[in-house]
Design an enzyme around this catalytic site. Structure first.
Site, PDB file in Angstrom:
ATOM      1  N   GLU A 163       5.467 -17.801  12.193  1.00  0.00           N
ATOM      2  CA  GLU A 163       4.116 -17.924  11.007  1.00  0.00           C
ATOM      3  C   GLU A 163       3.315 -16.433  11.017  1.00  0.00           C
ATOM      4  O   GLU A 163       2.310 -16.537  10.425  1.00  0.00           O
ATOM      5  CB  GLU A 163       3.224 -19.080  11.696  1.00  0.00           C
ATOM      6  CG  GLU A 163       3.822 -20.255  11.452  1.00  0.00           C
ATOM      7  CD  GLU A 163       2.818 -21.575  11.719  1.00  0.00           C
ATOM      8  OE1 GLU A 163       1.874 -21.225  11.894  1.00  0.00           O
ATOM      9  OE2 GLU A 163       3.423 -22.584  11.834  1.00  0.00           O
ATOM     10  N   LYS A 295      -1.986 -32.838   7.790  1.00  0.00           N
ATOM     11  CA  LYS A 295      -0.652 -32.203   7.280  1.00  0.00           C
ATOM     12  C   LYS A 295      -0.045 -33.155   6.297  1.00  0.00           C
ATOM     13  O   LYS A 295       0.551 -34.148   6.745  1.00  0.00           O
ATOM     14  CB  LYS A 295       0.209 -31.752   8.431  1.00  0.00           C
ATOM     15  CG  LYS A 295      -0.143 -30.652   9.280  1.00  0.00           C
ATOM     16  CD  LYS A 295       0.742 -30.727  10.409  1.00  0.00           C
ATOM     17  CE  LYS A 295       0.983 -29.465  11.357  1.00  0.00           C
ATOM     18  NZ  LYS A 295       1.761 -29.456  12.600  1.00  0.00           N
TER      19      LYS A 295
END
Ligand code: PGA
Ligand code: ZN
Length: 388
Positions: A163, A295
């Site tokens: 990430e 999410k």
């Protein structure tokens, strides 16, 4: 990653290592399109319910959670454009003010994002003392650069993890924490005051049945041992949030940790609640945590995502809208955070286009808000800033 998420359907086989999504795409173009044709895009709940029924499985495995969440977001985008509004404004029509969320940004990647080089998955910073969104990004960028420079000097710099955080070439989990504090200082900022630390332990990935294997520290601990280690980190480092401190199969230990530290820091549940309103209510019943990670792709539709957020608010929790590893450049989650009035946003690091696209979208929204002509109440402009 939690075991109860909506299924991210991939094709299998050999193309793209089995990760291709042609089945999910044809599900959208064929079955889903047929069932939604003629509906009003403003009826998000109706369209999402129709897709859930069409899929017919508990975990969206027939059509794919990825097919459903992409369509659900597309419906929201078309409704907003029909109303000639940006998505954040469309979603937030009932809000009396908008603010930008506080970014939670990864400096070192770890865990499953970095070949398990260290056990903790995300070593992040939060610019708790920043005046506004722009300053929080600027400070974080400076911390990120400082961390890179420190690692270069120590001969530890080896590129970035999944990430965008630096590859964690550390000897132990707490060495990463030491470097994080030094990076904040090197950037000329005060640890804990200007910039604080946030961790995603992602303990489900290295623990089962109350036993946790800390490979980087070469030791195995039980739930109490892990709690003790995390509490000692809270003493030693300026940490303001800890995500998934224990495994998803260890709810009593989560509750124990929250009882010990929940009045000082955010205890964030990700794998443990998987963006499900029902699981949030059960977690609240045992006081397992005090903050929900939200999410959209874990839930599979925007309606269910919002229901999870509402459930967490009913319980008096904080919430964080979060991206995933393996993201695209899609920026919808930034609009969700602003439109739904969520105070924190987690998007990975300050590098790589799929991450920067989201931070940059926040800057565009901040600009749009400034052009609102001061309609924003000053103290609501930034949730944790010195003004608020
Ligand atoms: P994941 O990581 O997308 O790999 O689950 C992000 C997170 O745990 O927050
Ligand atoms: Zn997580």
């Amino acid at each position: 990653m939690g075991s109860l998420e909506a299924v991210d359907k991939r094709d299998g086989g050999t193309a793209f290592g089995g990760y291709d999504v042609l089945h999910a795409v044809s599900a959208i173009n064929e079955e889903i399109a047929q069932s939604l044709r003629g509906r009003d895009a403003r009826d998000q709940a109706g369209a999402d319910a129709a897709m859930i029924e069409l899929d017919g499985t508990e975990n969206k495995s027939r059509l794919g959670g990825n097919a459903l969440v992409a369509t659900s977001m597309a419906i929201a985008h078309s409704a907003a454009s029909a109303e000639k509004l940006p998505l954040w404004r469309y979603l937030g029509q009932s809000q009396d003010a908008f603010f930008l969320p506080l970014p939670e940004i990864q400096i070192f990647g770890g865990g499953a994002h970095a070949g398990r080089r260290v056990d903790v998955q995300d070593f992040m910073v939060i610019a708790v003392g920043a005046e506004n969104y722009e300053q929080s990004l600027e400070w974080t960028a400076e911390v990120y650069q400082a961390a890179g420079a420190l690692m270069s000097e120590a001969g530890l710099r080896q590129g970035v993890a999944d990430e965008g955080g630096y590859w964690p070439t550390f000897e132990a989990n707490d060495q990463a924490l030491d470097y994080l504090v030094r990076s904040i200082e090197r950037a000329g900022l005060v640890p804990g005051e200007d910039v604080a630390i946030s961790l995603d332990i992602a303990a489900t990935d290295f623990g089962r049945d109350g036993k946790y294997r800390l490979a980087a520290d070469d030791r195995e601990v039980d739930s109490d041992g892990l709690i003790e280690m995390l509490l000692s980190w809270l003493e030693r480092y300026p940490i303001v949030a800890i995500e998934d401190p224990l495994g998803e199969d260890d709810p009593q230990a989560m509750a124990k940790f929250t009882a010990a530290a929940g009045n000082k820091v955010e205890i964030v549940a990700d794998d443990f609640i998987c963006t499900s309103a029902d699981r949030i209510r059960s977690a609240a019943g045992i006081k397992a945590c005090n903050t929900a990670l939200i999410k959209p792709n874990q839930a599979g539709t925007l309606t269910e995502t919002k229901a999870a957020l509402d459930a967490s608010r009913d319980d008096g929790w904080d919430a964080i809208v979060s991206a995933r590893s393996g993201e695209t450049e899609d920026v919808t989650i930034v609009h969700l955070a602003v439109g739904w009035g969520v105070k924190q946003l987690k998007v990975g690091s300050f590098a790589r286009s799929e991450r920067m696209a989201k931070w940059n979208e926040g800057l565009r929204i901040a600009d749009a808000l400034k052009q609102d002509g001061g309609k924003l109440p000053e103290r609501q402009a930034f949730p944790w800033g010195k003004n608020s």
